[in-house]
Structures are given as C-alpha cells and as structure tokens.
Design a protein around this motif. Structure first.
Motif, mmCIF file in Angstrom:
data_model
loop_
_atom_site.group_PDB
_atom_site.id
_atom_site.type_symbol
_atom_site.label_atom_id
_atom_site.label_comp_id
_atom_site.label_asym_id
_atom_site.label_seq_id
_atom_site.Cartn_x
_atom_site.Cartn_y
_atom_site.Cartn_z
ATOM 1 N N THR A 58 1.106 -1.265 -0.130
ATOM 2 C CA THR A 58 0.274 0.349 0.283
ATOM 3 C C THR A 58 1.047 1.269 -0.049
ATOM 4 O O THR A 58 2.058 1.019 -0.294
ATOM 5 C CB THR A 58 -0.908 0.205 1.214
ATOM 6 O OG1 THR A 58 0.127 -0.349 2.131
ATOM 7 C CG2 THR A 58 -1.438 -1.608 1.320
ATOM 8 N N THR A 59 0.475 2.152 -0.220
ATOM 9 C CA THR A 59 1.000 4.283 0.127
ATOM 10 C C THR A 59 0.757 4.590 0.607
ATOM 11 O O THR A 59 -0.727 4.719 1.245
ATOM 12 C CB THR A 59 0.978 3.963 -1.750
ATOM 13 O OG1 THR A 59 2.062 5.276 -0.927
ATOM 14 C CG2 THR A 59 -0.104 4.364 -2.044
ATOM 15 N N VAL B 2 2.001 -4.023 3.762
ATOM 16 C CA VAL B 2 3.366 -3.119 4.477
ATOM 17 C C VAL B 2 3.702 -2.088 2.823
ATOM 18 O O VAL B 2 3.104 -2.201 2.127
ATOM 19 C CB VAL B 2 4.702 -3.761 3.506
ATOM 20 C CG1 VAL B 2 6.177 -2.652 3.560
ATOM 21 C CG2 VAL B 2 4.957 -5.438 4.392
ATOM 22 N N VAL B 3 3.941 -0.287 4.077
ATOM 23 C CA VAL B 3 3.094 0.825 3.034
ATOM 24 C C VAL B 3 4.296 0.883 2.409
ATOM 25 O O VAL B 3 5.259 1.027 3.176
ATOM 26 C CB VAL B 3 2.929 1.437 4.564
ATOM 27 C CG1 VAL B 3 3.136 3.036 3.626
ATOM 28 C CG2 VAL B 3 1.978 1.417 4.986
ATOM 29 N N PHE B 4 3.962 1.178 0.749
ATOM 30 C CA PHE B 4 5.890 1.237 0.712
ATOM 31 C C PHE B 4 6.168 2.829 0.694
ATOM 32 O O PHE B 4 5.099 4.213 0.090
ATOM 33 C CB PHE B 4 5.071 0.982 -0.836
ATOM 34 C CG PHE B 4 6.562 0.876 -1.878
ATOM 35 C CD1 PHE B 4 7.594 0.175 -2.303
ATOM 36 C CD2 PHE B 4 6.444 2.243 -2.313
ATOM 37 C CE1 PHE B 4 8.712 0.616 -2.819
ATOM 38 C CE2 PHE B 4 7.654 1.794 -3.817
ATOM 39 C CZ PHE B 4 8.101 1.255 -3.552
ATOM 40 N N SER B 5 6.742 2.803 0.708
ATOM 41 C CA SER B 5 7.566 4.472 0.504
ATOM 42 C C SER B 5 7.818 5.385 -1.142
ATOM 43 O O SER B 5 8.100 5.009 -1.599
ATOM 44 C CB SER B 5 8.514 5.132 1.136
ATOM 45 O OG SER B 5 9.399 6.513 1.332
ATOM 46 N N LEU B 6 6.878 5.873 -0.870
ATOM 47 C CA LEU B 6 7.331 6.985 -2.018
ATOM 48 C C LEU B 6 8.817 8.162 -2.241
ATOM 49 O O LEU B 6 9.098 8.659 -3.382
ATOM 50 C CB LEU B 6 5.626 7.610 -2.915
ATOM 51 C CG LEU B 6 5.014 7.274 -2.681
ATOM 52 C CD1 LEU B 6 3.899 7.166 -2.861
ATOM 53 C CD2 LEU B 6 4.688 5.765 -3.993
ATOM 54 N N ARG B 7 9.473 7.937 -1.285
ATOM 55 C CA ARG B 7 10.577 8.852 -1.371
ATOM 56 C C ARG B 7 11.510 8.686 -2.687
ATOM 57 O O ARG B 7 11.981 9.566 -2.988
ATOM 58 C CB ARG B 7 11.259 8.852 -0.351
ATOM 59 C CG ARG B 7 12.186 7.916 0.382
ATOM 60 C CD ARG B 7 13.006 7.321 1.581
ATOM 61 N NE ARG B 7 13.330 6.408 1.832
ATOM 62 C CZ ARG B 7 14.592 5.990 2.346
ATOM 63 N NH1 ARG B 7 14.767 7.853 3.310
ATOM 64 N NH2 ARG B 7 15.747 6.141 2.071
#
Length: 219
Positions: free
Chosen positions: A112-113, A191-196
């Motif tokens: 997820t994000t 798991v929250v996926f980082s967009l950095r």
C-alpha cells in the motif's frame, strides 16, 4: 531485518510501528552501512521495547546487509523490510497466523502507499495484481524489499545475490521457484511502500530503473 544508510528520519517510524504490535514474537536486526547521521542512536532508543540488535558494516550493499542480518537472526522465519516502510499493529500477529495456517516457506505481502490519492490507489492495485499473477509464471516477481522467508530456505538459496545492480528481490523468489517453492500472497499482511525514491529521483529515473529490471527478468 532492516538494512540502513543514513535513516535517522525514517527508521524511527517503522521501529515505532513495532512497539505497537499485538504479538511480540519477533526480534529486530538493523544492519547499518556505516551511516554518517544518528541512525544508530535513534535505533538503539527502541531496544527497551523489544529485542533489537544493531550491527554496523563497512560494505554499502543492501543484499550484503540483508544476508548479514540473516546470519545473525535467531528466528525460524526472516522478515525483510526497508527502513522507510511502515506496518500496522496487526502485522506480526497476522503473519504468524498465516505461517501456521499455510505452512509455506515463502510469503509476500500486499503493498500500500501513504499517499491515498485515486491515482496511487489504482497504481498499487495494479502492482499487487501483477505480482500475484506472476507467481503462476516461471519468473515470479517480488514486492521490493518486503519478503518473508523461512531461514532454512533462505540459507539453501545462499541468500540475496550481492553482485546484482537491481532486482535482487525478484531474483530470490525466482531461484526459490526453481527449487519448487511458490510464494504465497498474504492479503491481510500489508506493507506501506514509501514513495520517497520517486520524489527524490524523479518519476522518469525510477521508471527507467524498473524498465531495466523488467528487461533483466524477461531475458
């Protein structure tokens, strides 16, 4: 197992998530590539909440760091996560119950994000669908650095390949497939996926790297 390099801002967030877990059946191993910030100090602050070990290594290679952490791990299953990921309070409880029920040596989460815009919701739904469908192919995909694997299988595979520029995660699940092990997708373990990386490097640069990864897997 969390590989780090100058993660004083992001690492405390995921470690804070582990203080809230409904099931405390885990240890956290941070393998740091000689950070130049306060990664070590911020990590060790959480050692009072759960078993945490911090190792500093000279080699800046995420696959090497994960392999190093795996060698130090005491548990039967290895949970690989990126330092900028996030997990819910039910993460370890749901994962434990899935391991008992499905009895597989290899699991993958749903991504997820943190940015819940309609565009990103559609994008991540597509990503998860592609990853899930790929498990039926001879060259399955993996959701980035988030992989849950039995330590016995991981050692049998000799861990992550440290000489790969990209796609070491896909490579691992593909080598597992050659041994007859098909990863199971866990719909209730997210798991929250980082967009950095996209924000930092730019969308074009990141898409170029993913295109290289796709070509590598196809050939």
């Amino acid at each position: 197992i969390i590989p780090t390099l100058n993660e004083e801002n992001y690492l405390p967030k995921i470690l804070s998530d582990f203080t809230k877990q409904r099931r405390s059946n885990f240890e956290v191993i941070v393998v740091d590539a000689s950070s130049e910030d306060k990664t070590r100090a911020t990590a060790l602050e959480f050692s009072k909440y759960f078993p945490l070990r911090f190792y500093s290594v000279a080699k800046r290679n995420v696959s090497f760091q994960r392999n190093f952490g795996a060698q130090k791990a005491k548990g039967e299953y290895l949970i690989f996560l990126d330092a900028d990921a996030r997990v819910s309070a039910m993460f370890t409880k749901n994962l434990y119950e899935n391991i008992l029920e499905k009895k597989s040596p290899l699991f993958l989460p749903i991504l997820t994000t943190e940015d819940r815009s309609p565009k990103n919701l559609v994008l991540f739904k597509l990503i998860n669908s592609v990853i899930e469908l790929s498990q039926s192919l001879t060259k399955p995909l993996a959701p980035g650095g988030s992989i849950f694997i039995a330590k016995k299988l991981f050692l049998e595979l000799n861990g992550f390949k440290e000489n790969l520029y990209i796609s070491e995660d896909h490579n691992l699940v593909q080598r597992a497939r050659k041994l007859g092990v098909k990863a199971k997708i866990l719909k209730d373990v997210k798991v929250v996926f980082s967009l950095r990386r996209i924000r930092k490097e730019g969308q074009v640069s990141v898409l170029y790297k993913y295109l290289l990864a796709l070509i590598y897997m196809l050939v």
